[in-house]
Design a protein around this motif. Structure first.
Motif, PDB file in Angstrom:
ATOM      1  N   GLU A  97       0.821  -1.211   0.000  1.00  0.00           N
ATOM      2  CA  GLU A  97       0.000   0.000   0.000  1.00  0.00           C
ATOM      3  C   GLU A  97       0.852   1.256   0.000  1.00  0.00           C
ATOM      4  OE1 GLU A  97      -2.629  -0.219   3.313  1.00  0.00           O
ATOM      5  OE2 GLU A  97      -3.784  -1.912   2.512  1.00  0.00           O
ATOM      6  N   GLN A  98       2.111   1.131   0.355  1.00  0.00           N
ATOM      7  CA  GLN A  98       3.003   2.288   0.388  1.00  0.00           C
ATOM      8  C   GLN A  98       4.126   2.112  -0.641  1.00  0.00           C
ATOM      9  OE1 GLN A  98       4.385   2.690   4.417  1.00  0.00           O
ATOM     10  NE2 GLN A  98       2.570   3.847   5.050  1.00  0.00           N
ATOM     11  N   GLU A  99       4.550   3.241  -1.184  1.00  0.00           N
ATOM     12  CA  GLU A  99       5.624   3.204  -2.165  1.00  0.00           C
ATOM     13  C   GLU A  99       6.974   3.004  -1.483  1.00  0.00           C
ATOM     14  OE1 GLU A  99       4.702   5.709  -6.145  1.00  0.00           O
ATOM     15  OE2 GLU A  99       5.039   6.926  -4.341  1.00  0.00           O
ATOM     16  N   THR A 100       7.888   2.425  -2.243  1.00  0.00           N
ATOM     17  CA  THR A 100       9.271   2.272  -1.806  1.00  0.00           C
ATOM     18  C   THR A 100      10.132   3.192  -2.664  1.00  0.00           C
ATOM     19  OG1 THR A 100       8.941  -0.044  -1.171  1.00  0.00           O
ATOM     20  CG2 THR A 100      11.207   0.677  -1.551  1.00  0.00           C
ATOM     21  N   GLU A 101      11.007   3.939  -2.028  1.00  0.00           N
ATOM     22  CA  GLU A 101      11.881   4.862  -2.754  1.00  0.00           C
ATOM     23  C   GLU A 101      13.303   4.311  -2.778  1.00  0.00           C
ATOM     24  OE1 GLU A 101      13.148   9.609  -2.898  1.00  0.00           O
ATOM     25  OE2 GLU A 101      11.815   8.839  -1.338  1.00  0.00           O
ATOM     26  N   VAL A 102      13.933   4.355  -3.944  1.00  0.00           N
ATOM     27  CA  VAL A 102      15.296   3.854  -4.086  1.00  0.00           C
ATOM     28  C   VAL A 102      16.126   4.838  -4.906  1.00  0.00           C
ATOM     29  CG1 VAL A 102      14.683   1.399  -3.930  1.00  0.00           C
ATOM     30  CG2 VAL A 102      14.655   2.553  -6.167  1.00  0.00           C
ATOM     31  N   LYS A 103      17.425   4.660  -4.817  1.00  0.00           N
ATOM     32  CA  LYS A 103      18.349   5.409  -5.656  1.00  0.00           C
ATOM     33  C   LYS A 103      19.214   4.389  -6.369  1.00  0.00           C
ATOM     34  CE  LYS A 103      21.936   8.987  -5.661  1.00  0.00           C
ATOM     35  NZ  LYS A 103      22.782   9.887  -4.818  1.00  0.00           N
ATOM     36  N   VAL A 104      18.903   4.152  -7.625  1.00  0.00           N
ATOM     37  CA  VAL A 104      19.549   3.079  -8.386  1.00  0.00           C
ATOM     38  C   VAL A 104      19.996   3.605  -9.749  1.00  0.00           C
ATOM     39  CG1 VAL A 104      19.231   0.827  -9.488  1.00  0.00           C
ATOM     40  CG2 VAL A 104      18.213   1.266  -7.251  1.00  0.00           C
ATOM     41  N   ARG A 105      21.197   3.240 -10.121  1.00  0.00           N
ATOM     42  CA  ARG A 105      21.653   3.520 -11.488  1.00  0.00           C
ATOM     43  C   ARG A 105      21.306   2.314 -12.352  1.00  0.00           C
ATOM     44  NH1 ARG A 105      27.847   4.772 -13.367  1.00  0.00           N
ATOM     45  NH2 ARG A 105      27.321   5.868 -15.297  1.00  0.00           N
ATOM     46  N   VAL A 106      20.655   2.549 -13.464  1.00  0.00           N
ATOM     47  CA  VAL A 106      20.243   1.462 -14.349  1.00  0.00           C
ATOM     48  C   VAL A 106      21.167   1.421 -15.567  1.00  0.00           C
ATOM     49  CG1 VAL A 106      18.429   0.552 -15.848  1.00  0.00           C
ATOM     50  CG2 VAL A 106      17.846   1.506 -13.608  1.00  0.00           C
ATOM     51  N   VAL A 107      21.766   0.256 -15.762  1.00  0.00           N
ATOM     52  CA  VAL A 107      22.535  -0.020 -16.973  1.00  0.00           C
ATOM     53  C   VAL A 107      21.779  -1.119 -17.703  1.00  0.00           C
ATOM     54  CG1 VAL A 107      24.718  -0.790 -17.949  1.00  0.00           C
ATOM     55  CG2 VAL A 107      24.704   0.618 -15.877  1.00  0.00           C
ATOM     56  N   ALA A 108      21.272  -0.819 -18.884  1.00  0.00           N
ATOM     57  CA  ALA A 108      20.505  -1.782 -19.666  1.00  0.00           C
ATOM     58  C   ALA A 108      21.325  -2.251 -20.857  1.00  0.00           C
ATOM     59  CB  ALA A 108      19.187  -1.171 -20.128  1.00  0.00           C
ATOM     60  N   ALA A 109      20.902  -3.372 -21.440  1.00  0.00           N
ATOM     61  CA  ALA A 109      21.615  -3.903 -22.597  1.00  0.00           C
ATOM     62  C   ALA A 109      20.638  -4.579 -23.540  1.00  0.00           C
ATOM     63  CB  ALA A 109      22.692  -4.893 -22.155  1.00  0.00           C
ATOM     64  N   THR A 110      20.998  -4.605 -24.805  1.00  0.00           N
ATOM     65  CA  THR A 110      20.190  -5.290 -25.814  1.00  0.00           C
ATOM     66  C   THR A 110      21.084  -5.772 -26.934  1.00  0.00           C
ATOM     67  OG1 THR A 110      18.351  -5.083 -27.385  1.00  0.00           O
ATOM     68  CG2 THR A 110      19.680  -3.120 -27.004  1.00  0.00           C
ATOM     69  N   ASN A 111      20.730  -6.935 -27.512  1.00  0.00           N
ATOM     70  CA  ASN A 111      21.452  -7.413 -28.676  1.00  0.00           C
ATOM     71  C   ASN A 111      20.741  -7.026 -29.959  1.00  0.00           C
ATOM     72  OD1 ASN A 111      19.288  -9.208 -28.789  1.00  0.00           O
ATOM     73  ND2 ASN A 111      20.423 -10.861 -27.801  1.00  0.00           N
ATOM     74  N   ARG A 112      19.684  -6.224 -29.849  1.00  0.00           N
ATOM     75  CA  ARG A 112      18.961  -5.736 -31.021  1.00  0.00           C
ATOM     76  C   ARG A 112      19.368  -4.295 -31.332  1.00  0.00           C
ATOM     77  NH1 ARG A 112      12.618  -7.555 -30.646  1.00  0.00           N
ATOM     78  NH2 ARG A 112      12.913  -9.749 -30.044  1.00  0.00           N
ATOM     79  N   ASP A 113      19.059  -3.873 -32.540  1.00  0.00           N
ATOM     80  CA  ASP A 113      19.221  -2.466 -32.899  1.00  0.00           C
ATOM     81  C   ASP A 113      18.071  -1.704 -32.246  1.00  0.00           C
ATOM     82  OD1 ASP A 113      19.089   0.054 -34.098  1.00  0.00           O
ATOM     83  OD2 ASP A 113      19.832  -0.683 -36.011  1.00  0.00           O
ATOM     84  N   PRO A 114      18.355  -0.779 -31.317  1.00  0.00           N
ATOM     85  CA  PRO A 114      17.270  -0.071 -30.617  1.00  0.00           C
ATOM     86  C   PRO A 114      16.342   0.679 -31.560  1.00  0.00           C
ATOM     87  CG  PRO A 114      19.372   0.300 -29.516  1.00  0.00           C
ATOM     88  CD  PRO A 114      19.677  -0.386 -30.812  1.00  0.00           C
ATOM     89  N   LEU A 115      16.885   1.246 -32.636  1.00  0.00           N
ATOM     90  CA  LEU A 115      16.041   1.974 -33.572  1.00  0.00           C
ATOM     91  C   LEU A 115      15.061   1.039 -34.268  1.00  0.00           C
ATOM     92  CD1 LEU A 115      18.652   4.426 -35.158  1.00  0.00           C
ATOM     93  CD2 LEU A 115      17.100   4.803 -33.223  1.00  0.00           C
ATOM     94  N   GLU A 116      15.537  -0.162 -34.622  1.00  0.00           N
ATOM     95  CA  GLU A 116      14.636  -1.142 -35.221  1.00  0.00           C
ATOM     96  C   GLU A 116      13.611  -1.623 -34.200  1.00  0.00           C
ATOM     97  OE1 GLU A 116      16.717  -4.353 -37.002  1.00  0.00           O
ATOM     98  OE2 GLU A 116      17.761  -3.109 -38.482  1.00  0.00           O
ATOM     99  N   ALA A 117      14.046  -1.793 -32.959  1.00  0.00           N
ATOM    100  CA  ALA A 117      13.128  -2.234 -31.912  1.00  0.00           C
ATOM    101  C   ALA A 117      12.017  -1.212 -31.691  1.00  0.00           C
ATOM    102  CB  ALA A 117      13.893  -2.485 -30.612  1.00  0.00           C
TER     103      ALA A 117
END
Length: 363
Positions: free
Chosen positions: A165-185
């Motif tokens: 019922e209550q939100e959780t607050e975090v401080k996180v750096r997100v590093v994402a990855a993909t093997n696809r071409d993002p523009l095509e995706a």
């Protein structure tokens, strides 16, 4: 040596005949350029190191793009190790390996009793990575509904655990990855553009192994040194293996290289021959180079994808690992697609050929 082959540590260096030539040839292997656990002397890798060194000390989100097997997770780990949060948690999640029904719980966690089987509260990846880095691999495999929820967390640093019922607050750096071409995706609708721009504050491209030239022999030698050190051996590459290292295209990139070296190491008494491992991996992939898949205009995208996957599987002689590498998807994603096709086929057969009602079985 009469054949022009000199030995450096556990590896043979072709073409080093004098002491000065030997020192020059071995310097590459003794002191290779590296950035954390990433090694390479090629221009693409030097550029990659520069990009990592620029972005690592910041808090910017990073999107890593590269083929399967190029080492995207290792790049993410190096970014974390060189960041101001190096002593904090590094949490990795492969979005393509988690079913759409479970990924929300994996990311955000859940409260006790929020669904069947939730006997205790469980923290999700965001909460476990609080203060550190969260690595989201194959982010383009995430459903669009889940991408919306991920976008909100990136914008607010807040989320609800499932059943909370209550939100959780975090401080996180997100590093994402993909093997696809993002523009095509984005063009085909598998990646939201707003999520892309939120993730790709600093995009990084990881070069393929075939683009890295001289790094191929360097990495092969480092892998061999690693295996030798583990077992106390002094095995070395054959001259034919060194030639093959640069002639082969390495569709599976660094991951394939390490597997080939490991297989050759296990089979070798003293001198490694990598050719059998490469030849077995090429079976079915090169014999049908002229084949193509024809899709009728107006076909559904899912049907076209199915035809391509099934044709590539046959093209690779039924080798699912090689098929996934050729298609540029994870092995888990490939298995998920094949299971979907098998389920559809089973359902079609059940509808087309219903089983007779068996009164005797019922009684």
């Amino acid at each position: 040596m009469s054949d022009g082959l000199s030995v450096c540590g556990n590896a043979a260096i072709p073409g080093a005949q004098t002491l000065s030539q030997l020192q020059e040839a071995t310097s590459l292997f003794k002191n290779p350029d590296h950035c954390g656990d990433l090694y390479g002397t090629s221009e693409p890798m030097r550029h990659l190191f520069q990009m990592i060194e620029k972005v690592a000390p910041t808090s910017a989100n990073v999107l890593i793009v590269g083929e399967s097997g190029t080492g995207k997770e290792l790049v993410a780990r190096v970014i974390h190790q060189m960041s101001q949060a190096e002593d904090k948690a590094f949490v990795a999640l492969n979005c393509g390996a988690v079913s759409p029904q479970l990924i929300e719980a994996e990311l955000f966690g859940y409260e006790r009793g929020s669904f069947t089987g939730s006997v205790r509260m469980q923290k999700g990846c965001f909460e476990r990575a609080d203060g550190g880095t969260l690595f989201l691999d194959e982010v383009t495999e995430m459903s669009l509904d889940m991408q919306v929820k991920l976008l909100r967390v990136l914008e607010t640093n807040r989320f609800y655990r499932i059943g909370a019922e209550q939100e959780t607050e975090v401080k996180v750096r997100v590093v994402a990855a993909t093997n696809r071409d993002p523009l095509e995706a984005m063009a085909n609708g598998s990646l939201r553009s707003d999520l892309f721009y939120r993730l790709a504050v600093f995009p990084i491209h990881v070069p393929t192994l075939r683009q890295r030239g001289e790094d191929i022999r360097l990495l092969a030698t480092l892998f061999l040194d690693e295996f030798n050190a583990e077992d106390g051996n002094r095995k070395y590459f054959s001259k034919a293996s060194y030639r093959m290292l640069n002639e082969y295209r390495w569709p599976g990139n660094v991951r394939e290289l390490k597997n080939v070296v490991h297989r050759a190491y296990i089979l070798a008494d003293q001198e490694l021959d990598i050719r059998p491992g490469i030849d077995s991996g090429k079976t079915g992939a090169s014999d049908h180079a002229g084949e193509c898949v024809t899709v009728q205009l107006g076909s559904k995208l899912a049907d076209a994808e199915q035809r391509l996957i099934c044709a590539t599987l046959g093209h690779c002689g039924g080798n699912k690992t090689l098929t996934a590498e050729v298609l540029g998807v994870s092995l888990k994603t490939l298995y998920n697609r094949l299971n979907e096709y098998q389920s559809k086929l089973f359902l079609h057969d059940a509808i087309s050929h219903p089983q007779p009602y068996n009164m005797q079985a019922r009684n």
